[in-house]
Enzyme design. Structure first.
Site, PDB file in Angstrom:
ATOM      1  N   THR A   7      -3.932   5.834 -21.943  1.00  0.00           N
ATOM      2  CA  THR A   7      -3.948   4.354 -21.262  1.00  0.00           C
ATOM      3  C   THR A   7      -2.515   3.903 -21.571  1.00  0.00           C
ATOM      4  O   THR A   7      -2.012   4.575 -22.645  1.00  0.00           O
ATOM      5  CB  THR A   7      -4.873   3.252 -21.861  1.00  0.00           C
ATOM      6  OG1 THR A   7      -4.796   3.461 -23.232  1.00  0.00           O
ATOM      7  CG2 THR A   7      -6.292   3.768 -21.631  1.00  0.00           C
ATOM      8  N   ARG A  48      -2.208  -3.065 -18.701  1.00  0.00           N
ATOM      9  CA  ARG A  48      -3.652  -2.183 -18.577  1.00  0.00           C
ATOM     10  C   ARG A  48      -3.534  -0.889 -17.295  1.00  0.00           C
ATOM     11  O   ARG A  48      -3.424  -1.066 -16.228  1.00  0.00           O
ATOM     12  CB  ARG A  48      -4.659  -3.169 -18.152  1.00  0.00           C
ATOM     13  CG  ARG A  48      -6.151  -2.670 -18.429  1.00  0.00           C
ATOM     14  CD  ARG A  48      -6.871  -3.936 -18.836  1.00  0.00           C
ATOM     15  NE  ARG A  48      -6.379  -4.627 -20.114  1.00  0.00           N
ATOM     16  CZ  ARG A  48      -7.111  -4.090 -21.200  1.00  0.00           C
ATOM     17  NH1 ARG A  48      -7.964  -3.273 -21.336  1.00  0.00           N
ATOM     18  NH2 ARG A  48      -6.628  -4.770 -22.213  1.00  0.00           N
ATOM     19  N   TYR A  62       0.893  -1.072  -0.099  1.00  0.00           N
ATOM     20  CA  TYR A  62      -0.036   0.090  -0.255  1.00  0.00           C
ATOM     21  C   TYR A  62       0.922   1.156   0.264  1.00  0.00           C
ATOM     22  O   TYR A  62       1.753   1.515   0.719  1.00  0.00           O
ATOM     23  CB  TYR A  62      -0.930   0.187   1.324  1.00  0.00           C
ATOM     24  CG  TYR A  62      -2.421  -0.285   0.892  1.00  0.00           C
ATOM     25  CD1 TYR A  62      -2.839   0.365   0.025  1.00  0.00           C
ATOM     26  CD2 TYR A  62      -3.009  -1.324   1.527  1.00  0.00           C
ATOM     27  CE1 TYR A  62      -4.368   0.254  -0.328  1.00  0.00           C
ATOM     28  CE2 TYR A  62      -4.386  -1.418   1.253  1.00  0.00           C
ATOM     29  CZ  TYR A  62      -5.060  -0.583   0.166  1.00  0.00           C
ATOM     30  OH  TYR A  62      -6.199  -0.698   0.041  1.00  0.00           O
ATOM     31  N   GLU A 107      -0.078   4.955  -0.474  1.00  0.00           N
ATOM     32  CA  GLU A 107      -1.288   5.990  -0.661  1.00  0.00           C
ATOM     33  C   GLU A 107      -0.252   7.392  -0.677  1.00  0.00           C
ATOM     34  O   GLU A 107       0.869   7.383   0.190  1.00  0.00           O
ATOM     35  CB  GLU A 107      -2.261   6.552   0.304  1.00  0.00           C
ATOM     36  CG  GLU A 107      -3.363   5.549  -0.004  1.00  0.00           C
ATOM     37  CD  GLU A 107      -3.502   4.338   0.981  1.00  0.00           C
ATOM     38  OE1 GLU A 107      -2.283   3.815   1.299  1.00  0.00           O
ATOM     39  OE2 GLU A 107      -4.639   3.691   1.140  1.00  0.00           O
ATOM     40  N   ASP A 116      -6.422  13.360 -25.116  1.00  0.00           N
ATOM     41  CA  ASP A 116      -6.622  12.177 -24.543  1.00  0.00           C
ATOM     42  C   ASP A 116      -5.969  11.265 -25.840  1.00  0.00           C
ATOM     43  O   ASP A 116      -6.738  11.054 -26.655  1.00  0.00           O
ATOM     44  CB  ASP A 116      -7.883  11.868 -24.261  1.00  0.00           C
ATOM     45  CG  ASP A 116      -8.038  10.259 -24.011  1.00  0.00           C
ATOM     46  OD1 ASP A 116      -7.161   9.575 -24.171  1.00  0.00           O
ATOM     47  OD2 ASP A 116      -9.311   9.732 -23.536  1.00  0.00           O
ATOM     48  N   LYS A 140      -2.391   0.292 -24.887  1.00  0.00           N
ATOM     49  CA  LYS A 140      -2.669   0.106 -26.339  1.00  0.00           C
ATOM     50  C   LYS A 140      -1.561  -0.124 -27.113  1.00  0.00           C
ATOM     51  O   LYS A 140      -0.664  -0.770 -27.418  1.00  0.00           O
ATOM     52  CB  LYS A 140      -3.870   1.415 -26.634  1.00  0.00           C
ATOM     53  CG  LYS A 140      -5.134   1.097 -25.998  1.00  0.00           C
ATOM     54  CD  LYS A 140      -6.047   2.228 -26.565  1.00  0.00           C
ATOM     55  CE  LYS A 140      -7.425   2.081 -25.881  1.00  0.00           C
ATOM     56  NZ  LYS A 140      -7.618   2.899 -24.612  1.00  0.00           N
TER      57      LYS A 140
HETATM   58  N1  DSN Z   1     -12.076   0.529 -25.138  1.00  0.00           N
HETATM   59  C1  DSN Z   1     -10.998   1.438 -25.570  1.00  0.00           C
HETATM   60  C2  DSN Z   1     -11.080   0.986 -27.121  1.00  0.00           C
HETATM   61  O1  DSN Z   1     -11.387   0.103 -27.520  1.00  0.00           O
HETATM   62  O2  DSN Z   1     -10.919   2.169 -27.926  1.00  0.00           O
HETATM   63  C3  DSN Z   1     -11.380   2.667 -25.431  1.00  0.00           C
HETATM   64  O3  DSN Z   1     -11.400   2.929 -24.200  1.00  0.00           O
END
Ligand code: DSN
Length: 422
Positions: free
Chosen positions: A217, A226, A45, A47, A190, A220
């Site tokens: 994120t 993730r 933990y 924080e 974003d 990707k």
């Molecule tokens: N679920 C993602 C995508 O496939 O683009 C976006 O959050």
């Protein structure tokens, strides 16, 4: 000991190995990323932030989080990085919460035109808290910049947001920044879909065009675990002291908004895996990967075009392709997705701009090149993949033919190991 879960993991590994992963938001991580994710950092933990924690025992977590922050800053040329967001959605919420008061206006891209759920879709909690106004794309498939300017002037948003999950073009960041600056909005990008392309130098970086915040994120095109990440420009100060709400103080406002504003303890094992993926993304091989993702997507798009498929925006400038399946072959994206699933080709149904069909059975099919490129596939394989997709769609009512196509998919994937096998 737990055979049920073990078997499911083994089955998923086989599915990933034997199929062609074409969902543009998915990828395959390396073995070192998986190892970090499965490490003992999950037990801790933490924080707070490095050097400013609530619990003891932070000698290693402090070093780890600082290392991850430093790597992220360097990779994207940012003044600050917050590596704690559990996801892209949480990263976006934390930025809204850092800069806006309830009821404030945020101008973002319409979900039905390629935007993202967390950019103000009426079904989200964010849409209950903030007043989202949405811009759309033109029939050409490009962002309607004149509409962005008109809406920004009319609504004076606190945030001008560019970002998307189904947009295949490169935005004009300079023009968007000028619009946002004119109305005094915080410029937020974003870049979840294209962060890996930015890191690899295959896509412009909005932070170089005056944007003050970039969320993403990490799983990707960036090929990490993730999770979420917030990069920002400005001055970093002590997050325990509430700073004045100025653009210069954005990094500190964001830190306070992530913790304790919207999250509790960070996932230190995920942060370890983020650090490993940022290390990998800074290597020359990753720049080659990013360039190849873009080349592969362009080849896929050109092949579909040759076969008479109608692509939204006519093609792609990034890793992502959106096919109007209804206009191309008279079936909705859901039917196409199911047929392709049967033969080991994983894609996803997706709305196209101004779709006349409902979200559960939209006109579009979304696919992309990041995951297959991670397996080492190049131009010749893209030609084969477009052909396999076309064959499956054409023979969708012929089980024997579909079985033959499935064998061809397995033959192709057998030649390209998963990155985690290497
Ligand atoms: N679920 C993602 C995508 O496939 O683009 C976006 O959050």
């Amino acid at each position: 000991m737990d055979k049920q879960v073990f078997d499911l993991i083994a089955a998923e590994e086989a599915r990933q190995r034997e199929g062609l992963e074409l969902i543009p938001s998915e990828n395959y991580v390396s073995r070192p990323v998986l190892t970090a994710l499965g490490s003992v950092f999950t037990n801790k933990y933490s924080e707070g932030y490095p050097g400013k924690r609530y619990y003891g025992g932070q000698v290693n977590t402090d070093k780890l989080e600082q290392l991850t922050i430093d790597r992220a800053k360097k990779l994207f040329g940012a003044d600050h990085a917050n590596v704690q967001p559990h996801s892209g959605a949480q990263a976006n919420m934390a930025v809204y919460n850092a800069w806006c008061e309830p009821g404030d206006t945020i101008l973002g891209m319409d979900l039905g035109h390629g935007g993202h759920l967390t950019h103000g879709s009426p079904v989200t909690q964010a849409a209950q808290v903030y007043n989202f106004v949405r811009y759309k794309t033109l029939p050409s498939g490009e962002i309607d910049y004149a509409e962005v300017e008109k809406l920004a002037t009319e609504h004076q948003p606190k945030i001008l947001l560019v970002g998307y999950s189904a947009y295949s073009q490169i935005p004009d960041f300079e023009r968007l920044a000028a619009i946002g600056q004119k109305v005094g909005a915080l410029l937020m990008a974003d870049m979840a879909h294209v962060a890996g392309l930015i890191a690899g130098g295959a896509h412009p970086n909005p932070l170089q065009f005056g944007f003050q915040v970039m969320t993403t994120t990490t799983h990707k095109t960036l090929r990490g675990p993730r999770g979420g990440l917030i990069l920002s420009m400005g001055t970093v100060s002590n997050p325990w002291k509430k700073p004045e709400k100025t653009i210069e103080n954005i990094p500190t406002l964001i830190d306070r908004s992530v913790f304790p504003g919207t999250q509790g303890g960070p996932l230190m094992n995920t942060i370890a895996a983020k650090a490993v993926s940022f290390y990998e993304a800074a290597r020359p091989e990753f720049a080659e990967y990013a360039q190849q993702v873009v080349k592969n997507a362009a080849i896929l798009a050109a092949e579909f075009d040759k076969k008479g498929y109608k692509l939204v925006a006519g093609g792609t400038e990034n890793h992502l392709i959106l096919i109007d399946m209804m206009a191309s072959r008279g079936i909705d994206g859901g039917v196409a997705q199911e047929v392709l699933d049967e033969v080991g080709l994983t894609t996803n149904k997706n709305a196209i701009p101004d779709d006349s069909l409902p979200p559960a059975t939209p006109s579009g099919l979304r696919l992309g090149s990041p995951a297959v490129t991670s397996r080492g596939m190049k131009e010749p394989e893209m030609v084969k993949i477009a052909d396999l997709i076309d064959q499956a769609i054409t023979n969708r009512e012929n089980p024997a033919k579909l079985a033959e196509i499935h064998v061809k998919v397995r033959d192709l994937t057998a030649k390209f190991p998963l990155p985690s096998d290497l």
